[in-house]
Design a protein around this motif. Sequence first.
Motif, mmCIF file in Angstrom:
data_model
loop_
_atom_site.group_PDB
_atom_site.id
_atom_site.type_symbol
_atom_site.label_atom_id
_atom_site.label_comp_id
_atom_site.label_asym_id
_atom_site.label_seq_id
_atom_site.Cartn_x
_atom_site.Cartn_y
_atom_site.Cartn_z
ATOM 1 N N ALA A 20 31.680 -48.203 9.552
ATOM 2 C CA ALA A 20 32.874 -48.763 8.907
ATOM 3 C C ALA A 20 33.453 -47.809 7.865
ATOM 4 O O ALA A 20 34.224 -48.206 7.010
ATOM 5 C CB ALA A 20 32.531 -50.106 8.261
ATOM 6 N N GLY A 21 33.053 -46.526 7.910
ATOM 7 C CA GLY A 21 33.622 -45.542 6.985
ATOM 8 C C GLY A 21 32.584 -45.000 6.029
ATOM 9 O O GLY A 21 31.378 -45.077 6.277
ATOM 10 N N ARG A 22 33.055 -44.428 4.912
ATOM 11 C CA ARG A 22 32.175 -43.796 3.938
ATOM 12 C C ARG A 22 31.883 -44.749 2.788
ATOM 13 O O ARG A 22 32.790 -45.407 2.254
ATOM 14 C CB ARG A 22 32.839 -42.540 3.361
ATOM 15 N N ALA A 23 30.631 -44.793 2.381
ATOM 16 C CA ALA A 23 30.224 -45.690 1.304
ATOM 17 C C ALA A 23 30.950 -45.349 0.001
ATOM 18 O O ALA A 23 31.276 -46.239 -0.791
ATOM 19 C CB ALA A 23 28.713 -45.603 1.113
ATOM 20 N N SER A 24 31.238 -44.057 -0.216
ATOM 21 C CA SER A 24 31.881 -43.659 -1.473
ATOM 22 C C SER A 24 33.314 -44.197 -1.561
ATOM 23 O O SER A 24 33.901 -44.248 -2.644
ATOM 24 C CB SER A 24 31.891 -42.133 -1.600
ATOM 25 N N ALA A 25 33.878 -44.615 -0.426
ATOM 26 C CA ALA A 25 35.232 -45.188 -0.457
ATOM 27 C C ALA A 25 35.205 -46.598 -1.051
ATOM 28 O O ALA A 25 36.242 -47.127 -1.465
ATOM 29 C CB ALA A 25 35.819 -45.232 0.952
ATOM 30 N N LEU A 26 34.028 -47.229 -1.075
ATOM 31 C CA LEU A 26 33.882 -48.548 -1.692
ATOM 32 C C LEU A 26 32.990 -48.392 -2.918
ATOM 33 O O LEU A 26 31.899 -48.943 -2.991
ATOM 34 C CB LEU A 26 33.270 -49.547 -0.701
ATOM 35 N N ALA A 27 33.443 -47.598 -3.873
ATOM 36 C CA ALA A 27 32.583 -47.220 -5.001
ATOM 37 C C ALA A 27 32.491 -48.321 -6.058
ATOM 38 O O ALA A 27 31.462 -48.509 -6.686
ATOM 39 C CB ALA A 27 33.112 -45.936 -5.628
ATOM 40 N N ASN A 28 33.590 -49.074 -6.245
ATOM 41 C CA ASN A 28 33.638 -50.014 -7.361
ATOM 42 C C ASN A 28 33.327 -51.439 -6.926
ATOM 43 O O ASN A 28 33.603 -51.825 -5.790
ATOM 44 C CB ASN A 28 35.028 -49.991 -8.007
ATOM 45 N N LEU A 29 32.802 -52.189 -7.895
ATOM 46 C CA LEU A 29 32.517 -53.596 -7.673
ATOM 47 C C LEU A 29 33.770 -54.280 -7.111
ATOM 48 O O LEU A 29 34.863 -54.117 -7.660
ATOM 49 C CB LEU A 29 32.155 -54.165 -9.045
ATOM 50 N N GLY A 30 33.621 -54.975 -6.011
ATOM 51 C CA GLY A 30 34.750 -55.702 -5.430
ATOM 52 C C GLY A 30 35.578 -54.896 -4.433
ATOM 53 O O GLY A 30 36.478 -55.443 -3.795
ATOM 54 N N ASP A 31 35.277 -53.592 -4.272
ATOM 55 C CA ASP A 31 35.966 -52.822 -3.229
ATOM 56 C C ASP A 31 35.541 -53.369 -1.866
ATOM 57 O O ASP A 31 34.356 -53.630 -1.649
ATOM 58 C CB ASP A 31 35.570 -51.339 -3.293
ATOM 59 N N TYR A 32 36.500 -53.518 -0.958
ATOM 60 C CA TYR A 32 36.133 -54.050 0.360
ATOM 61 C C TYR A 32 36.935 -53.375 1.467
ATOM 62 O O TYR A 32 37.965 -52.748 1.234
ATOM 63 C CB TYR A 32 36.386 -55.564 0.413
ATOM 64 N N THR A 33 36.410 -53.539 2.679
ATOM 65 C CA THR A 33 37.163 -53.159 3.868
ATOM 66 C C THR A 33 36.852 -54.182 4.953
ATOM 67 O O THR A 33 35.805 -54.841 4.908
ATOM 68 C CB THR A 33 36.832 -51.714 4.306
ATOM 69 N N THR A 34 37.774 -54.343 5.890
ATOM 70 C CA THR A 34 37.604 -55.357 6.939
ATOM 71 C C THR A 34 37.836 -54.732 8.306
ATOM 72 O O THR A 34 38.552 -53.739 8.425
ATOM 73 C CB THR A 34 38.618 -56.508 6.753
#
Length: 378
Positions: free
Chosen positions: A54-68
């Motif tokens: 689902a992509g790179r973990a660093s793209a969801l670095a902050n609390l509450g960052d999400y992807t669908t």
Amino acid sequence: MNEHVRHTSAARELKDNVAVPFERARAMPPSVYTSEEFLAQELEYIFKREWFCAGRASALANLGDYTTFELAGQPVMVIRDKDGTLRAQSNVCLHRMSTLLTGSGNTKAIVCPYHAWSYNLDGTMRGAPAMKQNEGFCKENYRLPQVRCEEWLGWIMVTLNPDALPVSETLREVEGLIGQYGMENYSQTFFETHEWDTNWKVLAENFMESYHLPVCHAGTIGGLSKLDEMDCPPGKEAFNYHFILKDDTLKIALAHPSNTRLEGNWRRTTTLLAIYPSLLITLTPGYFWYLSLHPHGVGKVDILFGGGMSPDFVNDPDARKHFDKLKNLLDDVNVEDRGCTEKVYRGLCSEFAAPGHLSHLERPNYDFARWISSKIPA
Ligand code: FES
Ligand SMILES: [Fe+2]
């Protein structure tokens, strides 16, 4: 007369196709790209069971960052929870079953866009308006179904299969092969989603072979790669790979002067990894880019497309310049690949379509075909 029509399934055709040794192998039969029945089997036996990126973990670095995204028909979200972990869970509301989040972003809570039932980042219920009078309703009984999610070399990996082996186990050999690049430290500088008019395997296969580079990519990177400087070893159980040696035309494809990890030819080696079923990574000493593919019907593919640079290029004062150059190049390369893979799909749908023999530079395609065939009962 009611003639008995002999029906050969695509899975059966593929099985016969891959029973031939590589020295005499042909491309996969058209039916595996165009058959609805085969697509249903791919969703059931491959996308429901294997690990999907689902992509790179660093793209969801902050609390509450999400992807669908949708995985084998299931709407799924990946979200950075309060405790810092990446959590994958169902993206379907527990009231009247609307989907919840859309695209990518950041949120403090998951609020349904229909009647505002809301959930904490860990999927437990936070509250629901005007639900006091239903005696059966108790918010403690509601929690979004959880989905397995693992972080591996910086990648977000998700599976619907409770019994799948851990990613690090399945892909241990990848770590051995490309460990010296330090891919886990590469940072993502762009992430996009696309949809192309081709079957997902056509795009995956296009990535696996660099045979097409001098021709399809004559306008961009074609001249950088010579067919006799490509090495296509037999694939491994869970992935295939090949190498290209690059000359010094594109500086960012070579190791940065401050990079002391890579030695000898590794300083100018590009490794192309195809991790089954659908994570395709181009890894160079200076940058990486990737595609994560999911079928969208037989004739369309959903594409996650991202990339970025190695830490030494990110820390270079000219980083912006390097990055712009890289992104423009990748966009131009993609236009060429899109043209080629959409043409292949149109050709595959023809009654004249018949699979020709494979070049020795298409060894990874043969291994991919065998892997697919091994997953789908014929
Ligand atoms: S469907 Fe989600 S709140 Fe009603
Ligand atoms: Fe290409």
